[in-house]
Design a protein around this motif. Sequence first.
Motif, PDB file in Angstrom:
ATOM      1  N   UNK A 188       0.784  -1.224   0.000  1.00 14.39           N
ATOM      2  CA  UNK A 188       0.000   0.000   0.000  1.00 14.39           C
ATOM      3  C   UNK A 188       0.819   1.278   0.000  1.00 14.39           C
ATOM      4  N   UNK A 189       2.142   1.160  -0.078  1.00 18.73           N
ATOM      5  CA  UNK A 189       3.010   2.338  -0.047  1.00 18.73           C
ATOM      6  C   UNK A 189       3.483   2.695  -1.456  1.00 18.73           C
ATOM      7  N   UNK A 190       3.604   3.989  -1.727  1.00 19.50           N
ATOM      8  CA  UNK A 190       4.171   4.494  -2.980  1.00 19.50           C
ATOM      9  C   UNK A 190       5.510   5.141  -2.648  1.00 19.50           C
ATOM     10  N   UNK A 191       6.579   4.561  -3.171  1.00 16.15           N
ATOM     11  CA  UNK A 191       7.924   5.102  -2.965  1.00 16.15           C
ATOM     12  C   UNK A 191       8.446   5.613  -4.303  1.00 16.15           C
ATOM     13  N   UNK A 192       8.757   6.887  -4.370  1.00 20.01           N
ATOM     14  CA  UNK A 192       9.299   7.485  -5.595  1.00 20.01           C
ATOM     15  C   UNK A 192      10.821   7.500  -5.526  1.00 20.01           C
ATOM     16  N   UNK A 193      11.448   7.282  -6.670  1.00 24.49           N
ATOM     17  CA  UNK A 193      12.902   7.384  -6.778  1.00 24.49           C
ATOM     18  C   UNK A 193      13.206   8.500  -7.773  1.00 24.49           C
ATOM     19  N   UNK A 194      13.954   9.509  -7.339  1.00 25.50           N
ATOM     20  CA  UNK A 194      14.285  10.638  -8.199  1.00 25.50           C
ATOM     21  C   UNK A 194      15.794  10.722  -8.367  1.00 25.50           C
ATOM     22  N   UNK A 195      16.215  11.367  -9.439  1.00 25.19           N
ATOM     23  CA  UNK A 195      17.634  11.534  -9.720  1.00 25.19           C
ATOM     24  C   UNK A 195      17.816  12.083 -11.115  1.00 25.19           C
ATOM     25  N   UNK A 196      18.959  12.674 -11.375  1.00 28.43           N
ATOM     26  CA  UNK A 196      19.234  13.215 -12.699  1.00 28.43           C
ATOM     27  C   UNK A 196      19.484  12.065 -13.670  1.00 28.43           C
ATOM     28  N   UNK A 197      19.521  12.390 -14.953  1.00 27.21           N
ATOM     29  CA  UNK A 197      19.819  11.395 -15.972  1.00 27.21           C
ATOM     30  C   UNK A 197      21.174  10.757 -15.691  1.00 27.21           C
ATOM     31  N   UNK A 198      21.206   9.417 -15.660  1.00 25.26           N
ATOM     32  CA  UNK A 198      22.444   8.714 -15.368  1.00 25.26           C
ATOM     33  C   UNK A 198      22.636   8.388 -13.896  1.00 25.26           C
ATOM     34  N   UNK A 199      21.618   8.665 -13.071  1.00 26.52           N
ATOM     35  CA  UNK A 199      21.734   8.390 -11.634  1.00 26.52           C
ATOM     36  C   UNK A 199      21.628   6.904 -11.329  1.00 26.52           C
ATOM     37  N   UNK A 200      21.125   6.100 -12.262  1.00 28.80           N
ATOM     38  CA  UNK A 200      20.999   4.665 -12.064  1.00 28.80           C
ATOM     39  C   UNK A 200      19.603   4.198 -11.734  1.00 28.80           C
ATOM     40  N   UNK A 201      18.662   5.125 -11.575  1.00 29.19           N
ATOM     41  CA  UNK A 201      17.338   4.719 -11.116  1.00 29.19           C
ATOM     42  C   UNK A 201      16.580   3.897 -12.152  1.00 29.19           C
ATOM     43  N   UNK A 225       3.479  -6.027  -6.552  1.00 28.83           N
ATOM     44  CA  UNK A 225       4.433  -4.919  -6.671  1.00 28.83           C
ATOM     45  C   UNK A 225       4.345  -4.354  -8.075  1.00 28.83           C
ATOM     46  N   UNK A 226       4.182  -3.040  -8.184  1.00 24.93           N
ATOM     47  CA  UNK A 226       4.065  -2.380  -9.479  1.00 24.93           C
ATOM     48  C   UNK A 226       5.221  -1.394  -9.636  1.00 24.93           C
ATOM     49  N   UNK A 227       6.011  -1.575 -10.709  1.00 21.20           N
ATOM     50  CA  UNK A 227       7.135  -0.703 -11.016  1.00 21.20           C
ATOM     51  C   UNK A 227       6.714   0.232 -12.143  1.00 21.20           C
ATOM     52  N   UNK A 228       6.671   1.524 -11.885  1.00 23.07           N
ATOM     53  CA  UNK A 228       6.180   2.509 -12.852  1.00 23.07           C
ATOM     54  C   UNK A 228       7.319   3.429 -13.268  1.00 23.07           C
ATOM     55  N   UNK A 229       7.788   3.279 -14.490  1.00 22.32           N
ATOM     56  CA  UNK A 229       8.876   4.093 -15.021  1.00 22.32           C
ATOM     57  C   UNK A 229       8.275   5.207 -15.872  1.00 22.32           C
ATOM     58  N   UNK A 230       8.182   6.400 -15.309  1.00 26.87           N
ATOM     59  CA  UNK A 230       7.592   7.563 -15.999  1.00 26.87           C
ATOM     60  C   UNK A 230       6.219   7.217 -16.587  1.00 26.87           C
ATOM     61  N   UNK A 231       5.275   6.790 -15.751  1.00 26.36           N
ATOM     62  CA  UNK A 231       3.980   6.331 -16.277  1.00 26.36           C
ATOM     63  C   UNK A 231       3.114   7.424 -16.885  1.00 26.36           C
ATOM     64  N   UNK A 242      -3.416   4.697  -9.305  1.00 27.22           N
ATOM     65  CA  UNK A 242      -2.331   4.370  -8.379  1.00 27.22           C
ATOM     66  C   UNK A 242      -2.830   4.390  -6.938  1.00 27.22           C
ATOM     67  N   UNK A 243      -3.640   5.382  -6.593  1.00 25.31           N
ATOM     68  CA  UNK A 243      -4.192   5.453  -5.242  1.00 25.31           C
ATOM     69  C   UNK A 243      -5.098   4.246  -4.966  1.00 25.31           C
ATOM     70  N   UNK A 244      -5.898   3.873  -5.946  1.00 24.16           N
ATOM     71  CA  UNK A 244      -6.799   2.741  -5.775  1.00 24.16           C
ATOM     72  C   UNK A 244      -6.015   1.447  -5.553  1.00 24.16           C
ATOM     73  N   UNK A 245      -4.950   1.255  -6.319  1.00 18.04           N
ATOM     74  CA  UNK A 245      -4.129   0.058  -6.174  1.00 18.04           C
ATOM     75  C   UNK A 245      -3.442   0.033  -4.813  1.00 18.04           C
ATOM     76  N   UNK A 246      -2.940   1.195  -4.382  1.00 16.14           N
ATOM     77  CA  UNK A 246      -2.314   1.262  -3.062  1.00 16.14           C
ATOM     78  C   UNK A 246      -3.318   0.907  -1.975  1.00 16.14           C
ATOM     79  N   UNK A 247      -4.552   1.364  -2.139  1.00 10.29           N
ATOM     80  CA  UNK A 247      -5.594   1.027  -1.171  1.00 10.29           C
ATOM     81  C   UNK A 247      -5.890  -0.459  -1.115  1.00 10.29           C
ATOM     82  N   UNK A 248      -5.599  -1.164  -2.226  1.00 10.88           N
ATOM     83  CA  UNK A 248      -5.788  -2.617  -2.274  1.00 10.88           C
ATOM     84  C   UNK A 248      -4.527  -3.380  -1.868  1.00 10.88           C
ATOM     85  N   UNK A 249      -3.511  -2.645  -1.366  1.00 10.16           N
ATOM     86  CA  UNK A 249      -2.328  -3.304  -0.844  1.00 10.16           C
ATOM     87  C   UNK A 249      -1.188  -3.472  -1.816  1.00 10.16           C
ATOM     88  N   UNK A 250      -1.291  -2.917  -3.017  1.00 10.03           N
ATOM     89  CA  UNK A 250      -0.207  -3.021  -3.986  1.00 10.03           C
ATOM     90  C   UNK A 250       0.915  -2.061  -3.588  1.00 10.03           C
TER      91      UNK A 250
END
Length: 519
Positions: A302-315, A440-446, A462-470
């Motif tokens: 149910x958690x949304x964790x964002x990963x940010x970084x400049x181009x080439x950061x490895x994310x 687990x849902x991996x969203x690359x610039x969705x 995304x909020x609905x999926x998080x509410x369902x435990x994704x």
Amino acid sequence: MSVHVEQEPTTSAPVPVAALEVRGLVKHYPGVKALDGVDLVVRQHEVLGLAGENGAGKSTLLKALVGLVRPDAGEIYVRGELVKLRSVVEAADHGIGMVFQEQSLVPNLTAAENIVLGSEGAGVRRGIYRWEAMRRLAQEQLDKIGSHIDPLARTDTLSFADRQMVEIAKVLRIEQRSQHPPVIILDEPTSVLESKEIETLFEQIRRLREFASVVFVSHRLDEVLEVCDRVTVLRGGQSVGEVATAGAVPRELHRMMIGSTGSDDHYHENAAAPVQAEQPRLSVRGLSGRSFRDVDLDVAAGEIVAIVGVHGSGREDLCRALFGAEPTTAGEIRMDGKLLDLPGTRAACAAGIGYVPAERKTEGMVGPMSVAENMTLTKQKARCSGPLVAPRKQAALVDSWISRLSIRTPGRDTAIQRLSGGNQQKVVLARWLVGGDIRLLLLDHPTRGLDIGARSEVYRLMRELAGNGVATVLLADSLEEAIGMADRILVMNDGRVATEVACPNGGKPSPLDLVKEMV
């Protein structure tokens, strides 16, 4: 006695001929009226913004302007001359060039070959490439946009952002090809660029205005207002109005685009679900790969964790490694406490991991296949009875998700490539939901390339999926998106996690707080 004074006839200044004018353009596709009498005027030496939701007709209009689509009715005038644009070459001969959102480069050619393709000039003598001359011609265009790309690098070795810069350099060659002041069309040119690259592009657009006209298309309305002189808005295949950008605000354009003022809660933060934090759904320890190392990451159900970084950061590579699409050299990945072995994407799918890639056109969908086929690609059991596809079962399943996600399509059997970008993205997202087993849902610039309305729909889902435990890992399209959607943000710098920032409602960080850690 009156004296009659003869007045000299008054003359008004002649109205400058428009660089490009569209009158009553119409284009039908099976089941869809893409253009319904569109009018458009691009004045000389101006930057005209073109705004509208996905499916409003923008892409069809642009393709008609560069000879890729032949309209069913209407007229196109270039500098006052009625023209028939039957190919990209004819459009270029009239001084019209376009940077395509979906990119039009030949991947196994060098950047230089792509930039001068069709207008090699001194780069070819007697049918033989003169590599040094070609390199100089390409470098001249790359220098205009401040790019440091090696002109002799193979295009398929470049990142998406670098390929976009090659696209921009390529279209600038039209200055040499045409004898007329050019009209440059930029279709979502900033969608994969970092802030510094965007500012470089905007400087180039301001330079272009001095001797050319520019049509600028972006779903980022703040960009449209910053760089354009006027904005024309399309809705439902029709021109619904225009506005001068001086003093205008994004909400005004949004209202014109969708016919209402829209929601104040763009990120649906009021629908944020409480995090189920008993045990991490995803637990990563010491993970290393091609461009990242020693990454620790926990994401709860149910958690949304964002990963940010400049181009080439490895994310981006980290995200692909979590889906088994990139090899790792060290570390471990656990799902609900169970150690995962991810030799490939099939193992990730079996573990309940879904992945929405950044390059939707080339990695996220199969264009000629139908909406139904794309939606059920990874969930074959959901549409089968035994070993065979059950047409009625598939139809009911697909139709239910078309309705649930409000996917605008003539039908489930329509080729996905005929849909707008926002509706294509909904189909790609639905692919991971039809089986009901996603963890687990991996969203690359969705939301890349989506209009404000379609983005809001993706956020709601995304909020609905998080509410369902994704559990969700989000590589956001902007810092504002990351801040608005995430419960926590990880900042990556040079392949490592530099810091972690909490994002509770009422205590969100500012973009500046994140930028300090990114560079």
